[in-house]
Write an enzyme that holds these catalytic residues in place. Structure first.
Site, PDB file in Angstrom:
ATOM      1  N   ASP A 251       0.817  -1.204   0.000  1.00  0.00           N
ATOM      2  CA  ASP A 251       0.000   0.000   0.000  1.00  0.00           C
ATOM      3  C   ASP A 251       0.858   1.264   0.000  1.00  0.00           C
ATOM      4  OD1 ASP A 251      -2.679   1.365   0.512  1.00  0.00           O
ATOM      5  OD2 ASP A 251      -1.529   2.043   2.243  1.00  0.00           O
ATOM      6  N   GLU A 283       1.324  -0.091  -4.925  1.00  0.00           N
ATOM      7  CA  GLU A 283       0.539   1.118  -5.129  1.00  0.00           C
ATOM      8  C   GLU A 283       1.530   2.266  -4.988  1.00  0.00           C
ATOM      9  OE1 GLU A 283      -3.344   3.570  -3.462  1.00  0.00           O
ATOM     10  OE2 GLU A 283      -2.030   2.544  -2.041  1.00  0.00           O
TER      11      GLU A 283
END
Length: 566
Positions: A251, A283
């Site tokens: 993330d 990400e």
């Protein structure tokens, strides 16, 4: 592992804690045992005790502070309470020879474990997704968080599974069941910050955090320090090794801001887990193509793909969609041909991205919806509520038949119209702050400038907000299931066998909201698509090969066609 308990003999466990700010730490067991822990020069404390699996323990930092193990594998009573010793080898796998599947075979479905009924509830739906053609499920974070309801990005004990989802062995059983069905399981992990409730590291290891940096969610972690680096890399190895996940999605690594750490982590994972097909996805708002070279990370979530198509489908241009409002059709063409839309240009907050046209098409995960893009809307609306079905079908066809790796979000395959909302389970002042902060976040959006309107934004801490987020099939569920199943089957039959090494060849604008694009596939053939999301008819190219799929009348609004040729 440097962190966490290790069983040393039957009934005995060694405990370790990095607490460089403390002069003395004691190990406390729930049976009343209290043992002083030995300190080394680096601030590591260690003690060994009679503590079999199931024993509850914690660390006494001072007379008024006892804390759970930051590398606890399991909690008893929440993130503020006792940690539990677990035996990582107790689970008996039924699929010990599973080695994974190639990345190009991935058709991913992202899901939230909690709203689907915990690990057991997810396991019950695996065959449904397998029959649809999904080859990988991706779990939103499962690390322990405050309360019983959370997206998972407020986790504070990333080694422990959330109690409300099930036990460590329940999670292993889910992974085991998926492997038995031929499905991969990926996990979203958060290594850029901790949640606001239940993280005690700052009380005894202030060096865990970088006081010169910050993130939008709290203090930045100091991954340049070896104990911190090990904490996160060992966590990744635990999920991939002990739990046998097939891959991880990291993330918001742009909030970590340390390419050396990212490169070291991927290198160590590849070295430590030979013989398995492990898939690692980022990400990264920075669109850093250098992290996606061979031997590095397999792919990045392609927010550019989502953002430009969202503008084309809905006409929304507020917030981060403003960066895609100018000539979105040309931006879509660039995305299909080269991967990223932003490759160094000004993106609203400074230059963003690096050239990406040299990367394989499978370096990008394409999606029309995910937890962020639905749940970070004030009312959690799904795309089916924001555009007409015909145009949505055309966009879905593009996502599933283009060479980028497709990802669905739970419920879209059944045309679900239930929202996916932002939910938490905080108490007292923190609950009030989150509620008001959530509503204030949307004050600059035109639809929510009125304070009375903002008051209608669901309270994240209300149990009803969580309950409303469980996906339910929409009124046309059979239609959507058939549509997705047909497209995924076409992908597996005609795209996947030619996919490894595919790269964008060319793309061009055909008219307002209409494009065509082609990719050179692994066998030398060309895969081409034409798409019209506009209001006016355009001239589609004449297919020069076999048509794989056609939707609508060629060139008319809401039409799509895909074909292969030489």
């Amino acid at each position: 592992m440097s962190w966490g308990p290790q069983i040393t003999a039957e009934g005995r466990t060694r405990f370790r804690l990095w607490a460089p700010d403390s002069d003395a730490v004691h190990l406390e067991l729930a049976d009343g045992t209290v043992l002083p822990m030995a300190r080394d020069a680096e601030g590591w404390f260690e003690a060994e005790a009679d503590a079999p699996p199931g024993a509850r323990y914690r660390f006494r930092i001072s007379d008024d502070l006892a804390v759970p193990d930051p590398a606890s594998r399991r909690q008893s009573g929440g993130v503020h309470e006792w940690s539990m010793v677990t035996d990582p080898d107790a689970y008996r796998w039924t699929t010990p020879d599973w080695a994974g599947r190639p990345w190009e075979e991935a058709v991913i479905l992202e899901l939230h474990v909690g709203v689907l009924g915990g690990f057991d509830g997810v396991a019950e739906q695996l065959e449904h997704w397998r029959d649809l053609g999904v080859t990988a499920i991706e779990l939103m974070p499962v690390g322990a968080f405050s309360g019983t309801r959370n997206w998972g990005y407020d986790g504070v004990l990333p080694y422990a599974v959330a109690e409300s989802y099930g036990t460590p062995d329940d999670l292993k059983a889910l992974v085991d069941r998926a492997h038995g069905l031929g499905m991969m399981v990926m996990l979203d992990v958060v290594y850029n910050h901790f949640g606001p409730d239940g993280n005690y590291l700052g009380a005894y290891a202030s060096g865990f955090f970088d006081d010169t940096a910050d993130t939008p969610w709290g203090g930045a972690v100091a991954v340049s320090r070896d104990p911190v680096r090990r904490y996160f890399i060992d966590n990744a190895l635990m999920w991939l090794g002990e739990y046998r996940f097939d891959g991880l999605r990291f993330d918001a690594v742009h909030a970590i801001g340390d390419a050396e750490f990212l490169d070291g982590m991927v290198s160590e994972i590849r070295t430590e887990l030979p013989g398995r097909q492990i898939h690692l996805v980022l990400e990264n708002e920075h669109n850093d193509a250098d992290r996606l070279l061979p031997g590095g990370y397999d792919a990045q979530w392609n927010d550019d793909f989502h953002n430009v198509l969202h503008v084309l489908l809905t006409g929304e241009t507020e917030g981060y969609y403003a960066a895609f409002a100018d000539d979105p059709t040309a931006r879509l063409a660039r995305c299909l041909e080269q991967g990223f839309v932003y490759q160094g240009e000004e993106g609203g907050r400074g230059p963003r991205g690096k050239p990406s046209g040299h990367l394989e098409a499978t370096s990008f995960v394409a999606f029309l919806q995910n937890h962020d893009q639905i749940g970070n809307r004030a009312m959690g609306e799904r795309l089916i509520e924001l555009t007409d079905p015909a145009r949505l079908c055309a966009a879905v066809a593009l996502m599933l038949l283009c060479p980028q790796i497709p990802m669905l979000f739970m419920g879209e395959e059944t045309g679900s119209r239930t929202p996916f909302l932002f939910f938490t389970d905080f108490q007292d002042d923190l609950a009030d702050a989150v509620r008001q902060g959530r509503r204030q976040e949307f004050s600059h959006f035109s639809a929510f400038t009125d304070p009375q309107v903002r008051e209608r934004i669901p309270d994240p801490n209300d149990p009803a907000t969580f309950a409303a987020s469980a996906p339910k099939p929409g009124p046309e569920a059979a239609h959507w299931l058939s549509f997705y199943r047909e497209l995924i089957a076409l992908r597996h039959r005609h795209v996947v066998p030619r996919l490894k090494g595919a790269r964008g060849e060319a793309a061009r604008v055909l008219g307002d909201k209409a494009v065509t694009a082609s990719w050179r596939m692994a066998d030398g053939s060309m895969l081409s698509v034409a798409l019209n999301l506009g209001e006016a008819a355009v001239a589609f190219p004449e297919p020069d090969g076999d048509i794989l799929f056609a939707l609508g009348e060629a060139g008319m609004p809401s039409s799509f066609v895909a074909w292969t040729g030489r």
